[in-house]
Motif scaffolding. Structure first.
Motif, mmCIF file in Angstrom:
data_model
loop_
_atom_site.group_PDB
_atom_site.id
_atom_site.type_symbol
_atom_site.label_atom_id
_atom_site.label_comp_id
_atom_site.label_asym_id
_atom_site.label_seq_id
_atom_site.Cartn_x
_atom_site.Cartn_y
_atom_site.Cartn_z
ATOM 1 N N GLU A 198 0.622 -4.123 4.279
ATOM 2 C CA GLU A 198 1.556 -2.987 4.734
ATOM 3 C C GLU A 198 2.670 -3.995 5.332
ATOM 4 O O GLU A 198 2.218 -4.980 5.857
ATOM 5 C CB GLU A 198 0.904 -2.228 5.702
ATOM 6 N N ARG A 209 -4.228 -5.375 4.443
ATOM 7 C CA ARG A 209 -5.072 -4.133 4.833
ATOM 8 C C ARG A 209 -6.499 -4.267 4.431
ATOM 9 O O ARG A 209 -7.517 -4.073 5.047
ATOM 10 C CB ARG A 209 -4.561 -2.727 4.470
ATOM 11 N N SER A 210 -6.718 -4.582 3.000
ATOM 12 C CA SER A 210 -8.054 -4.766 2.457
ATOM 13 C C SER A 210 -7.759 -5.530 1.204
ATOM 14 O O SER A 210 -6.787 -5.582 0.638
ATOM 15 C CB SER A 210 -8.501 -3.188 1.911
ATOM 16 N N SER A 241 4.665 -5.607 8.340
ATOM 17 C CA SER A 241 4.491 -5.812 9.575
ATOM 18 C C SER A 241 5.016 -6.888 10.165
ATOM 19 O O SER A 241 5.485 -7.820 9.277
ATOM 20 C CB SER A 241 3.009 -5.597 9.988
ATOM 21 N N GLU A 286 -8.808 -9.706 4.620
ATOM 22 C CA GLU A 286 -8.182 -8.588 5.517
ATOM 23 C C GLU A 286 -7.723 -9.071 6.872
ATOM 24 O O GLU A 286 -8.557 -9.998 7.438
ATOM 25 C CB GLU A 286 -9.389 -7.623 6.112
ATOM 26 N N GLU A 323 0.625 -1.226 -0.037
ATOM 27 C CA GLU A 323 0.060 -0.048 -0.073
ATOM 28 C C GLU A 323 0.832 1.299 -0.011
ATOM 29 O O GLU A 323 0.690 2.482 -0.681
ATOM 30 C CB GLU A 323 -0.905 0.083 1.269
#
Length: 806
Positions: free
Chosen positions: A595, A583-584, A597, A569, A549
């Motif tokens: 993202e 995220r989506s 992480s 998600e 993203e």
């Protein structure tokens, strides 16, 4: 027929010795030991580290075997023989010579021998002879088509062919034709290549629809080589069978009738499977003449941990964590090792954990290899493998079928790969330089894996499976009839080629506006491409792009069919050793935004299913109840995901999801119980739902032992009162539209299948049910209710009155 010694399809040949394909040697790393380590020594070292002896449930030692040679087939041109001798191949092995002789006589042949048994040379001898022989007469000459299940395998083969055929000059002109081939190279291939290397996808979407640009190639087509043909099973195999029938139809149109040459891992009844795939009579060659090094094959069960899973069930250390630890230990001892895994995520995770356990120098020699990488990433890894830069690799079966790896000391198989054929294919990757090798099957916390490591005879004393595919599946057949009509108008004379069901299916396609009839001929008249109707790998549509993203960088892709479970998600997504969180998920746009992480957990999706009976095709009495086979409609919905601790697999929590349901029309096997049977099994109304649910989970887990499938290829539903049967019922269904033949195989092997299911539950050491027997990782009901002892009593009663084994 499969001989007893064919249960050990691990033929090993030297790199530059008679009979094997030559490959570039893998140079040792600067500080690797000068001598190969024996498999027994490697296994002893793994056992002694941390007192792991109790984790090995069985070790099978396979002795070395010498080679059996034959003279070169007399028909082969002398310059071809000299080129092979220049590559270090003085004489072919017996199965290579037999296959080549039959092919040169015009017989279609399947050679079904062990990994590293030189199957490539078995089909290249007649191909090189024929291309050289006809080129001498001038013009383009004869052509040959090589079909591989993966791009990587085709690329690996073209490198080997170029080296082998170098002394023959320009008489052999190979070219790769796949989705990565630039436009100018495609044009050269169409005009000049006489050996085209491709895959079923490109054949289906590119060559066959554009056959008029390939007229010269198809008119002169003498051989069609189908490598790794045991891979073509289930729905994928059924699609490929129809693609090959379309190819045969176009060849006949241009006046060619090619000979089919197939290479397979050792399989039951390979000629029958090859005939079902190609539609032509095929002769099998199964007597393996190649040499084999010593193999030590260990069955390994990870220990129970202090952690507790759902409903307080005991949890074993994950196979992924165990494999990462063993991979690191082997790499630390300079043992070249590949760890095969079941999923892309596991490949990434094992590489990450192994690197963390090693010093920097050794850690840099460990990587992951899987599908979904970008082409340049795949090629870089393949170069590192061939150059010897990598000592350890965590790989999906993209490597099993993709790249020839020489010089491995050990193979770790992280979970049973679904079939015995795949198990031996993966194990055979070790010891490819004629040396001894170590193979270790690491059991997952799963009913089938637990059963196998405690019943070694199921692996070592049974023949490999027969290939299951159904080219007549209407969901498969229909789009290929449309594609065929676009390539050439479809007539009634074509129906026998594709499948008997074509005659009934064609009017339905006409009624839907997909085909237009004029007299006794059907045409495709729409503007869209009919090849787009057939999703030959069953991916469910365009792949989902995984995009970072923050940067917009494309990380890779995920098959559409797996998107609901893999990139929902909150899902943890691993790529090249880096961790991302989704995220989506934009399903209409086919994009998952992620993202960077590093959460200390992995995720696994849960789904729920409902099922209705559409038609019952077969029904047999089981006492007062019934065993049935037929068509069903299944509604699936991913409803949540679990977060699990990385190493232990301990459940940390569950998060709900809101994803749309998906409907599937497929095939199922189901069995019912009467009230008297329920009473005889002492199943009260409070116990019955849990007993049915537990038996369903275990039956799904064990079916891959009897059908060439994976537990993720099938599903199930159980209910104490099903509206269609009005009885307690357990369903096990295929996970593909129209079915893939797995439920039918379960129907025909029902007694043996359910006997193994009962034994797997009864022998598990847990008290009330765990992932090793009756818990399922994808159960949308949170594995509730489950009643382990009730399931044993239920299956005991079913088997007591079941029909005799067929």
């Amino acid at each position: 027929m499969v001989r007893d010694d064919d249960l050990w399809p691990l033929s090993v040949g030297p790199v530059t010795h008679s009979g094997t394909m030559p490959h570039e040697p893998v140079p040792p790393t600067p500080d690797s030991p000068p001598a190969r380590q024996s498999p027994r020594a490697l296994l002893e070292r793994l056992e002694s580290a941390g007192d792991r002896t109790a984790r090995i449930t069985h070790t099978e030692h396979l002795p070395a075997r010498g080679a059996r040679h034959s003279p070169w087939p007399h028909a082969v041109r002398e310059e071809v023989v000299e080129a092979l001798r220049a590559a270090g191949i003085e004489r072919p092995w017996s199965h290579q010579a037999e296959s080549a002789e039959r092919a040169l006589r015009g017989e279609s042949v399947v050679v079904a021998t062990g990994t590293a048994s030189g199957k490539s040379l078995a089909y290249l001898i007649p191909v090189l002879h024929t291309l050289t022989d006809t080129a001498a007469a001038g013009g383009r000459g004869a052509t040959a088509l090589y079909i591989a299940p993966t791009k990587a395998l085709a690329a690996d083969q073209v490198r080997a062919v170029k080296r082998l055929a170098a002394p023959l000059g320009t008489t052999v002109r190979p070219a790769v034709y796949d989705g990565d081939t630039p436009a100018e190279e495609r044009a050269w291939a169409r005009q000049y290549a006489n050996l085209l290397l491709t895959n079923p996808d490109m054949l289906h979407r590119g060559l066959l629809p554009g056959h008029r640009r390939w007229t010269s190639f198809l008119r002169n087509l003498r051989y069609v080589v189908i490598d790794e043909c045991h891979v073509y099973r289930g729905v994928f195999g059924s699609h490929v069978a129809q693609v090959l029938r379309r190819l045969r139809r176009l060849c006949a149109h241009y006046g060619a009738e090619p000979v089919f040459l197939l290479a397979s891992a050792t399989a039951a009844e390979p000629a029958i499977g090859a005939n079902r795939l190609t539609g032509v009579p095929v002769t099998e060659v199964t007597e393996d003449g190649s040499p084999r090094g010593e193999l030590a094959f260990a069955l390994w069960e990870p220990p129970l941990t202090e952690a507790r899973g759902e409903r307080g069930a005991p949890v074993r250390r994950s196979a992924t964590a165990e494999a990462a630890e063993l991979l690191a230990d082997l790499v630390a001892r300079d043992a070249r090792t590949v760890a095969f895994v079941r999923s892309r995520r596991a490949a990434e995770l094992i590489a990450v954990i192994a690197r963390e356990r090693l010093d920097r120098a050794r850690g840099d020699a460990v990587a992951s290899y899987r599908g979904g990488y970008l082409p340049e990433e795949r090629r870089a890894l393949e170069r590192a493998l061939h150059s010897g830069e990598l000592l350890g690799l965590a790989a999906t079966n993209a490597l099993e079928l993709g790249v020839d790896v020489a010089g491995l000391d050990a193979v770790l198989i992280t979970g049973f790969p679904g079939t015995r054929a795949s198990l031996w294919q993966q194990a055979g990757r070790a010891g490819r330089a004629g040396q001894g090798a170590l193979a270790v099957l690491i059991a997952r916390d799963d009913p089938l894996d637990t059963y196998l490591v405690h019943h070694p005879e199921a692996l070592f004393r049974r023949p490999v499976e027969a290939t299951v595919l159904d080219p007549g599946n209407p969901y498969v057949l229909a789009p290929h009839l449309c594609a065929a009509a676009d390539e050439l108008p479809l007539t009634e004379a074509d129906f026998s080629l594709f499948a008997p069901a074509s005659r009934e299916l064609t009017p339905k396609l006409e009624a839907r506006g997909l085909l237009r009839r004029r007299g006794s001929t059907w045409y495709w008249t729409r503007r869209d491409r009919p090849s787009d109707l057939a999703d030959i790998r069953g991916q469910g549509g365009p792949p989902v792009q995984v995009v970072e993203e923050a940067t917009g960088r494309l990380l890779g892709t995920v098959d559409a069919a797996a998107a609901h479970t893999a990139v929902h998600e909150g899902a943890v997504h691993l790529h090249r050793g880096n961790t991302f969180v989704v995220r989506s998920l934009d399903l209409p746009g086919h994009i998952a935004l992620v993202e960077a992480s590093a959460p200390p957990w992995t995720t696994s999706a849960r789904d729920v299913s409902e099922i209705s009976v559409l038609e019952t095709d077969r029904e047999e009495p089981w006492g007062d109840a019934r065993l049935c086979l037929g068509s069903v409609e299944v509604t699936h919905q991913v409803v949540s995901y679990l977060r699990r601790r990385l190493v232990t697999g301990e459940v940390l929590g569950e998060t709900k999801l809101d994803l749309p349901p998906r409907t599937l029309r497929t095939r199922a096997v189901w069995w019912t119980l009467t009230e008297d049977q329920v009473d005889a099994a002492r199943l009260t109304p409070e116990i019955l739902p849990g007993a049915l649910h537990a038996a369903e989970h275990a039956a799904i887990g064990i079916l891959p032992l009897f059908a060439t499938c994976d537990r993720w290829d099938i599903g199930g539903v159980s209910t104490a009162l099903h509206p269609d049967t009005l009885l307690p019922t357990i369903f096990v269904h295929d996970g593909h539209p129209g079915g893939a033949g797995f439920a039918e195989r379960g129907f025909h092997a029902a007694r043996e299948w359910l006997t193994a299911t009962r034994e797997a539950i009864a022998s598990c050491e847990c008290e009330s049910g765990c992932p090793s027997c009756v818990q399922s990782p994808k159960c949308g009901n949170g594995n509730d209710p489950l009643h382990k002892r009730g399931a044993v009593r239920l299956l005991t009663e079913v088997l007591r009155v079941s029909a005799p084994e067929r």
